[in-house]
Each structure stands twice: as C-alpha cells, then as structure tokens.
Design an enzyme around this catalytic site. Structure first.
Site, PDB file in Angstrom:
ATOM      1  N   GLU A 166     -64.588 -48.825 -34.680  1.00 51.90           N
ATOM      2  CA  GLU A 166     -65.233 -48.438 -33.648  1.00 51.90           C
ATOM      3  C   GLU A 166     -65.172 -49.385 -32.363  1.00 51.90           C
ATOM      4  O   GLU A 166     -66.133 -49.937 -31.909  1.00 51.90           O
ATOM      5  CB  GLU A 166     -66.574 -48.378 -33.845  1.00 51.90           C
ATOM      6  CG  GLU A 166     -66.735 -47.050 -35.045  1.00 51.90           C
ATOM      7  CD  GLU A 166     -68.124 -46.791 -35.519  1.00 51.90           C
ATOM      8  OE1 GLU A 166     -69.062 -47.634 -35.240  1.00 51.90           O
ATOM      9  OE2 GLU A 166     -68.222 -46.092 -36.580  1.00 51.90           O
ATOM     10  N   GLU A 271     -64.149 -40.463 -42.835  1.00 52.97           N
ATOM     11  CA  GLU A 271     -65.385 -40.422 -43.282  1.00 52.97           C
ATOM     12  C   GLU A 271     -65.655 -38.819 -43.037  1.00 52.97           C
ATOM     13  O   GLU A 271     -66.828 -38.438 -42.122  1.00 52.97           O
ATOM     14  CB  GLU A 271     -66.118 -41.195 -42.238  1.00 52.97           C
ATOM     15  CG  GLU A 271     -65.806 -42.529 -42.381  1.00 52.97           C
ATOM     16  CD  GLU A 271     -66.757 -43.578 -41.561  1.00 52.97           C
ATOM     17  OE1 GLU A 271     -67.614 -43.295 -40.956  1.00 52.97           O
ATOM     18  OE2 GLU A 271     -66.173 -44.692 -41.247  1.00 52.97           O
TER      19      GLU A 271
HETATM   20  O1  G3I Z   1     -80.988 -49.989 -48.142  1.00 54.40           O
HETATM   21  C1  G3I Z   1     -81.963 -49.938 -47.211  1.00 54.40           C
HETATM   22  C2  G3I Z   1     -83.468 -49.536 -48.015  1.00 54.40           C
HETATM   23  O2  G3I Z   1     -83.713 -50.524 -48.789  1.00 54.40           O
HETATM   24  C3  G3I Z   1     -84.410 -49.315 -47.016  1.00 54.40           C
HETATM   25  O3  G3I Z   1     -85.543 -48.887 -47.627  1.00 54.40           O
HETATM   26  C4  G3I Z   1     -84.066 -48.167 -45.759  1.00 54.40           C
HETATM   27  C5  G3I Z   1     -85.017 -48.150 -44.923  1.00 54.40           C
HETATM   28  O4  G3I Z   1     -84.772 -47.511 -43.481  1.00 54.40           O
HETATM   29  O5  G3I Z   1     -82.872 -48.515 -45.330  1.00 54.40           O
HETATM   30  C6  G3I Z   1     -81.736 -48.974 -46.290  1.00 54.40           C
HETATM   31  O6  G3I Z   1     -80.530 -49.007 -45.657  1.00 54.40           O
HETATM   32  C7  G3I Z   1     -79.960 -48.021 -44.822  1.00 54.40           C
HETATM   33  C8  G3I Z   1     -78.641 -47.969 -45.477  1.00 54.40           C
HETATM   34  O7  G3I Z   1     -77.756 -46.840 -44.387  1.00 54.40           O
HETATM   35  C9  G3I Z   1     -78.542 -47.314 -46.729  1.00 54.40           C
HETATM   36  O8  G3I Z   1     -78.949 -46.350 -47.029  1.00 54.40           O
HETATM   37  C10 G3I Z   1     -79.889 -48.560 -43.426  1.00 54.40           C
HETATM   38  O9  G3I Z   1     -81.193 -48.441 -42.616  1.00 54.40           O
HETATM   39  C11 G3I Z   1     -79.066 -47.441 -42.540  1.00 54.40           C
HETATM   40  O10 G3I Z   1     -79.041 -48.002 -41.153  1.00 54.40           O
HETATM   41  C12 G3I Z   1     -77.719 -47.520 -43.196  1.00 54.40           C
HETATM   42  O11 G3I Z   1     -77.067 -46.575 -42.623  1.00 54.40           O
HETATM   43  C13 G3I Z   1     -75.526 -46.476 -42.826  1.00 54.40           C
HETATM   44  C14 G3I Z   1     -74.827 -46.757 -41.379  1.00 54.40           C
HETATM   45  O12 G3I Z   1     -73.526 -46.640 -41.441  1.00 54.40           O
HETATM   46  C15 G3I Z   1     -75.249 -48.037 -40.575  1.00 54.40           C
HETATM   47  O13 G3I Z   1     -74.681 -47.809 -39.491  1.00 54.40           O
HETATM   48  C16 G3I Z   1     -75.290 -45.286 -43.335  1.00 54.40           C
HETATM   49  O14 G3I Z   1     -75.666 -45.501 -44.674  1.00 54.40           O
HETATM   50  C17 G3I Z   1     -73.732 -45.220 -43.526  1.00 54.40           C
HETATM   51  O15 G3I Z   1     -73.078 -44.065 -43.886  1.00 54.40           O
HETATM   52  C18 G3I Z   1     -72.958 -45.208 -42.131  1.00 54.40           C
HETATM   53  O16 G3I Z   1     -71.625 -45.238 -42.217  1.00 54.40           O
HETATM   54  C19 G3I Z   1     -71.033 -45.380 -41.009  1.00 54.40           C
HETATM   55  C20 G3I Z   1     -69.568 -46.125 -41.247  1.00 54.40           C
HETATM   56  O17 G3I Z   1     -69.902 -47.548 -41.875  1.00 54.40           O
HETATM   57  C21 G3I Z   1     -68.912 -46.222 -39.913  1.00 54.40           C
HETATM   58  N1  G3I Z   1     -68.694 -45.112 -39.173  1.00 54.40           N
HETATM   59  C22 G3I Z   1     -69.909 -44.482 -38.798  1.00 54.40           C
HETATM   60  C23 G3I Z   1     -70.735 -44.293 -40.210  1.00 54.40           C
HETATM   61  C24 G3I Z   1     -71.944 -43.490 -39.983  1.00 54.40           C
HETATM   62  O18 G3I Z   1     -72.816 -44.270 -38.982  1.00 54.40           O
END
Ligand code: G3I
Length: 379
Positions: A166, A271
């Site tokens: 990105e 993805e």
């Molecule tokens: O693990 C914590 C948990 O302990 C906590 O209670 C909870 C509360 O908000 O958050 C959890 O972490 C989250 C994590 O995902 C696991 O679920 C984060 O807040 C959240 O921001 C994170 O989001 C991830 C996101 O990237 C962050 O940018 C998504 O899972 C993940 O699917 C997403 O993947 C990205 C790719 O890497 C790149 N392309 C876009 C794609 C979608 O955004």
C-alpha cells in the site's frame, strides 16, 4: 419373458435415477475428501489467511478443513512489524513459527505478509531515541535489519513475500507515509533489493488494494517498468481484492490484471473477500459512526443472510472466479482473506460490530452457496 413398453420405460427411469444418485454421491464424497485446491489444481493456488486466534485455538475440524480446501497460507496479522518486532530489540517468533509449521505440514505455498507497510508499524521505527524523525540513512538501515532478520529467518521456506504494502495513494501517486517522507520514493526499491538479498528464492510482490483504479493501475505499471529497467527485483503484483457485491467494476479489475501481466510479472490475488453489507461510506461519509440508528441500518442481517442476498453473493463470487480462470495463465494464486465468516475483519470495518458474510464458509464452517458456485465452475 416379454417386457412391455411401460415396464421398460419404468426400469430405464429407475436406472437413470440410480445412476444420477451414484454420480451425486460420488461428487459429495469427492468434496468430502478434497476441496477447492484440488478443483483448481491446474489453475492457481487457492489460499487462506490465518489469524492468531485460529492458529492458537482452532475450532474443531478447522485445521483439517484448511488442509482440505487450501494449498497456500498467509498470516493475517502476526508477521506485521508491530506484532513480530514490537520493540527495537524484541522479536516475537512464536506465532510465526507456529504458522510455518502448520503450512509446512501440508506442504503449502507459504506467503509472508508483510515486510514494509505504513500501518501496524510502531512509531519507534521512524524515530530516534529522542522521538525525532530518523534521517534517510538511519531509517534505511533499520528497514534493512528488519528485512534481513525476518525474511532471513524463513529463507527458502516462505515462497512469496509481500515486500511493500500500500505505498500508492489511489491516483495521487506515492502515499505520503513516514517511509516516503523520511526516505523518499526509492524506499520501495531498497525494500525489494534487501528482500532479494535476504530471501533469494522467494517471489517478491508489491501488494495493494483498489487496484482496479485506473490511476493506481498506471502508477504501478510505470513503477514495475522502471524497476525492471533498473534491475530492481520484483516478481509479482498482489491485487488484494477487498470487493463488494456491487463494486468495483469487474472490467476495470480485468484491465489491471492484463496491464500487470503485460509487464511480465505474476499476478497474485492476495486478500479476496466480498462485502455483503451496505456501503458505509455512502451512508455516513468517511467518518466511522457509532450512532446506533445508523449502525442498525448498516447491519441489516445480524441473524443470517437472506436467501436472495446469498444468491447474489454466489453469483458475484462466480463472476470473480470466472475472471480469474480466464486469466489463469497470468494468475499464480487466489487467497481468501480468512476462512469462515466469523473471522473476517469485515465484521469490524468500516463499522465495528456488524455481521458480515464475505467468505466461502459460514459461521459454522460449512460451505456456503458461494463456495458451491466457485466449485461448480470446475465441474
Ligand atoms: O488482537 C487485538 C485484541 O486483543 C483486542 O481486544 C482487539 C480490540 O480492538 O483488537 C485486536 O486487534 C485487532 C486485530 O486486527 C486482530 O483482530 C486490531 O484492533 C485491528 O486493527 C486488526 O485489524 C487488522 C487490519 O489489517 C489492521 O490494519 C485485520 O485483522 C487484518 O485483516 C487487516 O489486514 C489488512 C492487510 O494486512 C493489508 N491489506 C488490508 C487488510 C485489511 O485492512
């Protein structure tokens, strides 16, 4: 013994019925033992992304399902900088090692996600000990150490790396991230060179979303051409594929597949998921709202997907996979961003706490109608 015509017809019908049943049973049995990866084995890898929760405490049957359906594996979050290298001297290998073991047991195509990204990267990466922005040279050195250590640890075992994620801001050119601001646009080519040195056997990918956008397409095509002329090692483009029931225009996505392939690199769909919920931006602008009225309106299927939307989802998935099959010569892999609907990041983005249905398995890990539509393309 003479058999009259009516008896003969009845027997023929019975036989045909029995044969049809046998065929149905054979398909059902084949599907019990095999999965999408087998149906698509002559076309491209079929992958999934695995999150830490499923890695650590997989629901019953989850690992067997993953092994049956997929032959490529990506970690959803746990190879990202903030997770694997949270402080300058700390490396958290446990989850990534476990991920490698899971995929290697099944001899899967292993994908590393991600070496250089502006998101999920701690602030310390960009700053010195006094909290001041690191100058170009020092930041490049930090990037190199990170790539050497991470890609080096899994050298020969990760088959493709998302090297840079990105870095392009839609049709506005380079995203003005700390990497860009503090190093300059050549941070991308440095990342690829470092990655090649650390993991010479891995395919090196540039990965981004909204790749159907003509401005982004052109920018990425120009970048690949420049890289090839200058000997910067790039092997592929990752088109993320976070799409919806009605967006984007598949024809624009197809133009991008063709344009990337024409530069000579491999195309990976990295993805894929299909958002089935109302497009939040159209209701609430760019702000993520916590207003309950809006949330209810934006979360119309908390108790299950209505049959007509399920049918739309199946049709949409079939369109995407038909497109991928059409371009199977250019496409190396199609990875779904998760396995079952309950896992998907789409339940929390761009509005938290919705019930979304973007994947090929439902909340009980049963194949859904979209799965069967994708499978049917290969029968
Ligand atoms: O693990 C914590 C948990 O302990 C906590 O209670 C909870 C509360 O908000 O958050 C959890 O972490 C989250 C994590 O995902 C696991 O679920 C984060 O807040 C959240 O921001 C994170 O989001 C991830 C996101 O990237 C962050 O940018 C998504 O899972 C993940 O699917 C997403 O993947 C990205 C790719 O890497 C790149 N392309 C876009 C794609 C979608 O955004």
């Amino acid at each position: 013994m003479t058999i009259n015509r009516r008896t003969l017809l009845a027997r023929t019908a019975m036989l045909a019925g029995a044969l049809a049943l046998t065929k149905q049973n054979a398909i059902a049995k084949a599907l019990n033992d095999t999965g999408l990866k087998d149906l698509y084995k002559d076309d491209f890898y079929i992958g999934t992304a695995i999150g830490n929760a499923r890695l650590n405490s997989p629901p019953a049957g989850f690992n067997a399902l993953v092994a049956r359906e997929f032959n490529a594996l990506t970690m959803e979050n746990d190879m990202k900088w903030e997770r694997i290298h949270p402080t300058p001297d700390q490396w958290a290998w446990e989850r990534a090692d476990k991920f490698m073991a899971l995929g290697e047991q099944q001899q899967m195509f292993m994908v590393g996600h991600v070496l250089v990204w502006h998101s999920q990267t701690p602030d310390w990466v960009f700053n010195d000990d006094h909290g001041q922005p690191l100058p170009r040279k020092a930041l490049l050195a930090r990037m190199k150490t990170h790539i050497d250590t991470l890609a080096g640890r899994y050298r020969g075992r990760i088959h493709a790396w998302d090297v840079v994620n990105e870095a392009v801001d839609e049709d506005k050119g380079w995203r003005k991230s700390p990497w860009f601001n503090q190093i300059g646009p050549d941070f991308v080519e440095h990342a690829f060179r470092y990655a090649r040195a650390a993991a010479p056997e891995a395919q090196l990918l540039y990965n981004d979303y909204n790749m159907h956008n003509p401005g982004k397409r052109q920018f990425v095509v120009d970048m690949i051409k420049r890289f090839k002329e200058a000997g910067v090692p790039i092997d592929g483009v990752g088109m993320q594929g976070h799409v919806g029931l009605a967006y984007p225009d598949i024809a624009e996505f197809e133009k991008s597949i063709k344009a990337f392939a024409a530069t000579g690199v491999a195309v990976h769909i990295t993805e894929l998921d299909v958002d089935t919920l109302p497009v939040a931006w159209e209701h609430i602008g760019a702000e993520i709202s916590s207003n309950f009225d809006y949330a209810d309106e934006l979360n119309p299927y908390p108790n299950g997907l209505p049959a007509e939307v399920e049918a739309q989802l199946a049709e949409r998935y079939a369109e995407w996979f038909a497109l991928f099959l059409k371009h199977r010569e250019s496409i190396a892999r199609v990875t779904l961003w998760g396995t079952g609907d309950s896992e998907s990041w789409k339940n929390n983005f761009p509005v938290r706490g919705r019930t979304n249905y973007p994947l090929l398995f439902d909340r009980d890990y049963q194949r859904n109608a979209a799965y069967h539509a994708v499978a049917a393309l290969k029968k």
